[in-house]
Motif scaffolding. Structure first.
Motif, PDB file in Angstrom:
ATOM      1  N   LEU A 188      34.463  44.590  46.508  1.00  0.00           N
ATOM      2  CA  LEU A 188      34.151  44.562  45.120  1.00  0.00           C
ATOM      3  C   LEU A 188      34.243  43.136  44.433  1.00  0.00           C
ATOM      4  O   LEU A 188      33.400  42.715  43.845  1.00  0.00           O
ATOM      5  N   ILE A 189      35.428  42.770  44.904  1.00  0.00           N
ATOM      6  CA  ILE A 189      35.661  41.356  44.166  1.00  0.00           C
ATOM      7  C   ILE A 189      34.729  40.142  45.038  1.00  0.00           C
ATOM      8  O   ILE A 189      34.294  39.287  43.838  1.00  0.00           O
ATOM      9  N   TRP A 190      34.412  40.354  45.917  1.00  0.00           N
ATOM     10  CA  TRP A 190      33.377  39.407  46.609  1.00  0.00           C
ATOM     11  C   TRP A 190      32.092  39.543  46.091  1.00  0.00           C
ATOM     12  O   TRP A 190      31.600  38.508  45.838  1.00  0.00           O
ATOM     13  N   GLU A 191      31.578  40.783  45.792  1.00  0.00           N
ATOM     14  CA  GLU A 191      30.362  41.257  45.762  1.00  0.00           C
ATOM     15  C   GLU A 191      29.921  40.830  44.172  1.00  0.00           C
ATOM     16  O   GLU A 191      28.793  40.919  43.867  1.00  0.00           O
ATOM     17  N   ASN A 192      30.861  41.516  43.401  1.00  0.00           N
ATOM     18  CA  ASN A 192      30.710  41.543  41.999  1.00  0.00           C
ATOM     19  C   ASN A 192      31.501  40.495  40.944  1.00  0.00           C
ATOM     20  O   ASN A 192      32.706  40.659  40.757  1.00  0.00           O
ATOM     21  N   GLY A 193      30.766  39.630  40.448  1.00  0.00           N
ATOM     22  CA  GLY A 193      31.356  38.505  39.753  1.00  0.00           C
ATOM     23  C   GLY A 193      32.063  39.084  38.546  1.00  0.00           C
ATOM     24  O   GLY A 193      33.478  38.786  38.038  1.00  0.00           O
ATOM     25  N   ALA A 194      31.488  40.155  38.015  1.00  0.00           N
ATOM     26  CA  ALA A 194      32.037  40.686  36.639  1.00  0.00           C
ATOM     27  C   ALA A 194      33.166  41.356  36.950  1.00  0.00           C
ATOM     28  O   ALA A 194      33.993  41.358  36.086  1.00  0.00           O
ATOM     29  N   PHE A 195      33.190  42.230  37.810  1.00  0.00           N
ATOM     30  CA  PHE A 195      34.339  42.958  38.402  1.00  0.00           C
ATOM     31  C   PHE A 195      35.694  41.822  38.773  1.00  0.00           C
ATOM     32  O   PHE A 195      36.451  42.199  38.361  1.00  0.00           O
ATOM     33  N   ALA A 196      35.155  40.961  39.495  1.00  0.00           N
ATOM     34  CA  ALA A 196      36.282  39.951  39.947  1.00  0.00           C
ATOM     35  C   ALA A 196      36.874  39.279  38.774  1.00  0.00           C
ATOM     36  O   ALA A 196      38.098  39.305  38.618  1.00  0.00           O
ATOM     37  N   MET A 197      36.132  38.993  37.480  1.00  0.00           N
ATOM     38  CA  MET A 197      36.862  38.382  36.411  1.00  0.00           C
ATOM     39  C   MET A 197      37.620  39.331  35.720  1.00  0.00           C
ATOM     40  O   MET A 197      38.428  38.910  35.241  1.00  0.00           O
ATOM     41  N   CYS A 198      37.161  40.917  35.664  1.00  0.00           N
ATOM     42  CA  CYS A 198      37.951  41.612  34.913  1.00  0.00           C
ATOM     43  C   CYS A 198      39.362  41.978  35.796  1.00  0.00           C
ATOM     44  O   CYS A 198      40.176  42.035  35.444  1.00  0.00           O
ATOM     45  N   PHE A 199      39.039  41.958  37.005  1.00  0.00           N
ATOM     46  CA  PHE A 199      40.323  41.906  37.837  1.00  0.00           C
ATOM     47  C   PHE A 199      41.264  40.996  37.703  1.00  0.00           C
ATOM     48  O   PHE A 199      42.613  41.054  37.619  1.00  0.00           O
ATOM     49  N   ILE A 200      40.814  39.622  37.759  1.00  0.00           N
ATOM     50  CA  ILE A 200      41.665  38.427  37.677  1.00  0.00           C
ATOM     51  C   ILE A 200      42.389  38.492  36.311  1.00  0.00           C
ATOM     52  O   ILE A 200      43.557  37.944  36.336  1.00  0.00           O
ATOM     53  N   LYS A 201      41.685  38.990  35.031  1.00  0.00           N
ATOM     54  CA  LYS A 201      42.156  38.940  33.807  1.00  0.00           C
ATOM     55  C   LYS A 201      43.450  40.074  33.901  1.00  0.00           C
ATOM     56  O   LYS A 201      44.385  39.650  33.201  1.00  0.00           O
ATOM     57  N   GLU A 202      43.347  41.185  34.745  1.00  0.00           N
ATOM     58  CA  GLU A 202      44.572  42.074  34.730  1.00  0.00           C
ATOM     59  C   GLU A 202      45.622  41.491  35.283  1.00  0.00           C
ATOM     60  O   GLU A 202      46.606  41.600  35.123  1.00  0.00           O
ATOM     61  N   LEU A 203      45.404  40.682  36.580  1.00  0.00           N
ATOM     62  CA  LEU A 203      46.450  40.045  37.289  1.00  0.00           C
ATOM     63  C   LEU A 203      47.195  38.865  36.405  1.00  0.00           C
ATOM     64  O   LEU A 203      48.326  38.763  36.379  1.00  0.00           O
TER      65      LEU A 203
END
Length: 250
Positions: free
Chosen positions: A137-152
């Motif tokens: 999901l991180i690799w395929e979905n940029g919006a999801f990746a940014m949300c996850f990076i924000k959480e970290l």
């Protein structure tokens, strides 16, 4: 389109193959924002099929230091304590996870084993997402990746602030900060003052980076000053504003 997860609810002290629970993923999704909102409908369906929901009892070990990471855990209810073994085998609490928090996946991004042990602080449920799907999901979905990076990033920022506080503040300031943090994360009982989770003096000492004897003396001093009231492990915050002043002054 509505999806339903049929997840095995597993008591980690012994599995019971008759214990199957029907879970509507949309009910879980309501608490998994903003990560959930960043997914497409198709990705939500894939996540729903992949999610597992586990139940743990108090003091159950969710994973240990050195284990290979397998899931991103999302705490649905209860409390999880993350701790590491320090010098001389002394435990050090590094994080308390509150409902809505993610844990257990950070080490996997550096191809490392788990760096801490996760223990159930009370009876609880966690949603577990396989790391292979998370990486996809991180690799395929940029919006999801940014949300996850924000959480970290939020977790890293909190860790940095805690490190500074625990190394530079006086013991009174450290304990005051910990009590206020517990109040902020977990709230209070219906009386409006009693912290909703009960921690041992050793737990408070580990979280405040001090010895247990110092934690006992400092907490007793707070009680004598009318800042808190103590009944066993139950702590009532009588003067949170004054505790905040002590914390801010360091």
């Amino acid at each position: 389109m509505r999806f339903t997860i049929y997840s095995y609810i597993c008591n980690m002290k012994g599995t019971d193959t008759t214990n199957w629970t029907k879970i509507n993923y949309e009910e879980i999704a309501q608490t998994m924002t903003p990560l959930w909102e960043a997914l497409t409908d198709e990705e939500r369906g894939v996540m729903a099929e992949a999610l597992q929901v586990f139940t743990y009892q108090r003091n159950d070990i969710i994973f240990k230091t050195g284990d290979e990471p397998r899931f991103m855990f999302y705490l649905l209810d209860g409390r999880v304590t993350l701790y590491r073994e320090g010098i001389g085998g002394r435990s050090q609490i590094v994080r308390l996870v509150e409902p809505g928090g993610i844990f257990g996946c950070q080490a996997s991004f550096n191809d490392e084993p788990q760096l801490a042990t996760a223990v159930a602080g009370e009876d609880l449920h966690v949603a577990a997402l396989p790391l292979k799907l998370l990486f996809h999901l991180i690799w395929e979905n940029g919006a999801f990746a940014m949300c996850f990076i924000k959480e970290l990033s939020n977790l890293l920022g909190t860790s940095l602030k805690r490190t500074i506080s625990m190394t530079q503040k006086h013991i009174r300031g450290r304990l005051a900060e910990v009590l206020l943090a517990i109040h902020r994360k977990y709230g209070v009982e219906p009386d409006g003052q009693t912290l909703s989770i009960y921690l041992s003096r050793d737990d408070l000492a580990q979280m405040s980076n001090m010895t247990t004897s110092n934690a006992i003396r400092t907490l007793s001093a707070f009680a004598q000053e009318g800042l808190v009231a103590i009944e066993g492990r139950r702590i009532r915050l009588l003067a949170p504003d004054r505790l905040r002043q002590i914390s801010d002054m360091g």
